[in-house]
Design a protein around this motif. Sequence first.
Motif, mmCIF file in Angstrom:
data_model
loop_
_atom_site.group_PDB
_atom_site.id
_atom_site.type_symbol
_atom_site.label_atom_id
_atom_site.label_comp_id
_atom_site.label_asym_id
_atom_site.label_seq_id
_atom_site.Cartn_x
_atom_site.Cartn_y
_atom_site.Cartn_z
ATOM 1 N N ILE A 148 -5.239 13.704 -4.428
ATOM 2 C CA ILE A 148 -6.768 13.975 -3.732
ATOM 3 C C ILE A 148 -6.426 15.475 -3.085
ATOM 4 O O ILE A 148 -7.402 16.402 -3.519
ATOM 5 C CB ILE A 148 -7.186 13.316 -2.500
ATOM 6 C CG1 ILE A 148 -7.535 11.889 -3.101
ATOM 7 C CG2 ILE A 148 -8.113 13.856 -1.858
ATOM 8 C CD1 ILE A 148 -7.588 10.582 -2.083
ATOM 9 N N ALA A 174 -1.723 9.025 -3.215
ATOM 10 C CA ALA A 174 -3.097 9.298 -3.335
ATOM 11 C C ALA A 174 -3.350 10.621 -2.479
ATOM 12 O O ALA A 174 -4.233 11.472 -3.039
ATOM 13 C CB ALA A 174 -4.115 8.078 -2.593
ATOM 14 N N VAL A 216 0.295 3.582 -2.804
ATOM 15 C CA VAL A 216 -1.101 4.333 -2.673
ATOM 16 C C VAL A 216 -1.112 5.406 -1.564
ATOM 17 O O VAL A 216 -1.484 6.491 -1.804
ATOM 18 C CB VAL A 216 -2.175 3.270 -2.231
ATOM 19 C CG1 VAL A 216 -3.319 3.697 -2.077
ATOM 20 C CG2 VAL A 216 -2.275 2.306 -3.418
ATOM 21 N N ARG A 217 -0.417 4.916 -0.574
ATOM 22 C CA ARG A 217 -0.318 5.920 0.520
ATOM 23 C C ARG A 217 0.436 7.132 0.149
ATOM 24 O O ARG A 217 0.281 8.266 0.768
ATOM 25 C CB ARG A 217 0.175 5.418 1.872
ATOM 26 C CG ARG A 217 -0.699 4.422 2.757
ATOM 27 C CD ARG A 217 -0.091 4.424 4.057
ATOM 28 N NE ARG A 217 1.135 3.913 4.292
ATOM 29 C CZ ARG A 217 1.488 2.632 4.253
ATOM 30 N NH1 ARG A 217 0.593 1.996 4.114
ATOM 31 N NH2 ARG A 217 2.865 2.329 4.266
ATOM 32 N N TRP A 269 0.803 -1.075 -0.327
ATOM 33 C CA TRP A 269 0.027 -0.072 0.065
ATOM 34 C C TRP A 269 0.873 1.263 0.074
ATOM 35 O O TRP A 269 0.315 2.298 -0.066
ATOM 36 C CB TRP A 269 -0.965 0.087 1.341
ATOM 37 C CG TRP A 269 -1.817 -0.988 1.178
ATOM 38 C CD1 TRP A 269 -2.116 -2.321 1.659
ATOM 39 C CD2 TRP A 269 -3.150 -1.034 0.248
ATOM 40 N NE1 TRP A 269 -2.959 -2.899 1.228
ATOM 41 C CE2 TRP A 269 -4.062 -2.106 0.355
ATOM 42 C CE3 TRP A 269 -4.049 0.239 -0.387
ATOM 43 C CZ2 TRP A 269 -4.898 -2.416 -0.264
ATOM 44 C CZ3 TRP A 269 -4.743 -0.189 -1.372
ATOM 45 C CH2 TRP A 269 -5.436 -1.432 -1.347
#
Lengths: 313, 376
Positions: free
Chosen positions: B32, B28, B24-25, B21
């Motif tokens: 965002i 993202a 993604v961490r 992850w």
Amino acid sequence: MSSAGARIAITASGVSRHFGELAAVSGVDLSIARGEIFGLVGPDGAGKTTLMRMLAGVLRPDAGSITLDGIDVLADPEAVKPRLSYMPQRFGLYEDLTVAENIFFYAELFGGAPAERRARTAELLEAAGMAPFRRRLAGQLSGGMKQKLGLVCALIHQPSVLLLDEPTTGVDPVSRRDFWAILYNLRESGVTIMFSTAYMDEAERCSRLALMHAGKVRLCDTPARLKQAMPGVLLAVSAPDPRAVRAALAEAPGVLGVLLKGDHVNLRADSTARAGEFAAILGARGIAYTAITPEAPGIEDVFVALTGAQAAS
Amino acid sequence: MFDRILAMLAKEFIELKRDRWAMVRLIAPLVIQLVIYGYAATFTVNHVSTAVLDLDNSQVSRALISHFVATGRFDIVDYPSSQAQFNRDINTGTAVAGIIIHAGFAKGFANGAGAPLEVAVDGTNSNTALIALGYVSQIVGVFEQERAPPAVGGGIGAAPRAVNISLQARPWFNEGLDDRWFFIPGVIGTLAMMQVISLTAFAVVREREMGTLEQIMVSPIGRVEFILGKTVPFFLIGFGDVALVTGLGALLFHIPFIGGPLVLMLGSTLFLLAAIGFGLLLSTQSRTQQQAFALNFFIVNPFFILSGFAFPIAAMPVALQWFTLINPLRYYIVILRAVFLKGVGVAVLWPDFLALFMLSAIMLVVSVLRFQKSLD
């Protein structure tokens, strides 16, 4: 290095360390010869870990001096690091790295020729019974396996002094046997091993041991001589209800100490001649017993006799 | 020495790779937050819900109301029939702004005696209120100019306007006064700072928690080697952050980039070094990741607020202005905005570069000195 220095691997003199009000270690003197397996025995909180950390050079003593292989640890902590291996109670493994990657990482920190390292890795993994797990993530190993991997990582750079802080706590008997096999092998090659333990049966395995209590070393000798040093004699009273025996004899004349041992009670008395008196007391109170026999003291008996404390057995 | 740093780096990257992850961490939150800032963060006030109490009820008053509607700034949500109902609209939040056109507005407007117009705004959001008030005076001003006869009053030579100043506003570097142009360059610095400080602090504290730091302390690795091996990955990640947000900012929001990429890279390098220094300092003060988290919050939020990202430093009390001098984000935001919108280089920005250089040097030296190879 003098010839006397060459034979002495570790010395500590007057080593003390306080944490606030608490004197964790006070005035410890030790001298450990090359090739010894030296045990540091004591209950939790005796100061074993603090002493180990100071010997390893990661904690500074308030007073005293320490040498390792003739090098002053306080003056030059970095100089001893290539010769030293220190394994704390919980060896720091990278859980997202495999067994082989952890070993490789610790090997790289110490340097050394790649070919030699490969050979040593294979040899140590084999000895630890871990060869089939090279590719397993360290985080997925059992407790005993983790501890063995820690030992392999700690030994990969061929240290001449090994400091092990309660290395076998929480390790299963099979892994513990592997562990000791590796340690005995190391001693053959002249490595000095110092380990701490709260297990009295392990204390019997060392060439010499120090009994530590409340920050001080109370006694330091070979296991055999320590047992002789115990004041008084030991009488084992086997009985169906050892607690009743303990209650009846704890205050009897000539009794120096009582230690409950499962199916029997170890009485420390001033003389074996007291056996008849004890039998009479038990008979008078109507407490059943099967035998009162002289017994050779174990390390635990010595420890209890000297400190009044009962360590983990 | 080099072998040990390489071993540290290899270990860090394997750990990063194993952590499914991680990517993604890392990515993202950046995407965002960039999108949120790009679309939602704006000082422009549109569609203010408005109540209009028209007590004059004349042709002129209705014309004024239609002017308000026409701009799109105000949405008229209610035409209350009494002062009490008007108050209720504001109190309940039905309307944020209220306009009362008093009786006699048309008459006063026509004869120049003064047309009574009252504006009420909900001051709980002072920023919106202030901006809405500005629009009101603008709209009223335009209305006045359009509707008033050339010679004010009954045409009997009443006081003419003495001087006629015509203001020609031309904002430099951001002609359209697009808030995004203002925000996005600042967002790059803010996001990179948050990520790099916390990653650095947590990574070192994690080694402490796992017991691996104790193991490293008893090895011959030097503290500079350890810190280099530990922080180079975060430096690279920080650089990736800057590149990613810059690229997305240009693609999604068409933020101009008229300066030199090298100027940006130099500024980013110095800034990231300072951020790593702060992260390391945090890690030396924390025994657990919870402590690091609390401290991180304590540092990153003030840095964000006192950076000039949204609130001008010149308007802050002097004591806080002094504090901003040790805030690396303050200098980096100046550099970012200058590189993106002004296109100036080191010749102009050297004071900010110098400040960042000194700050990063001090922070790194202090944190290396504080990072002891001992458990004391």
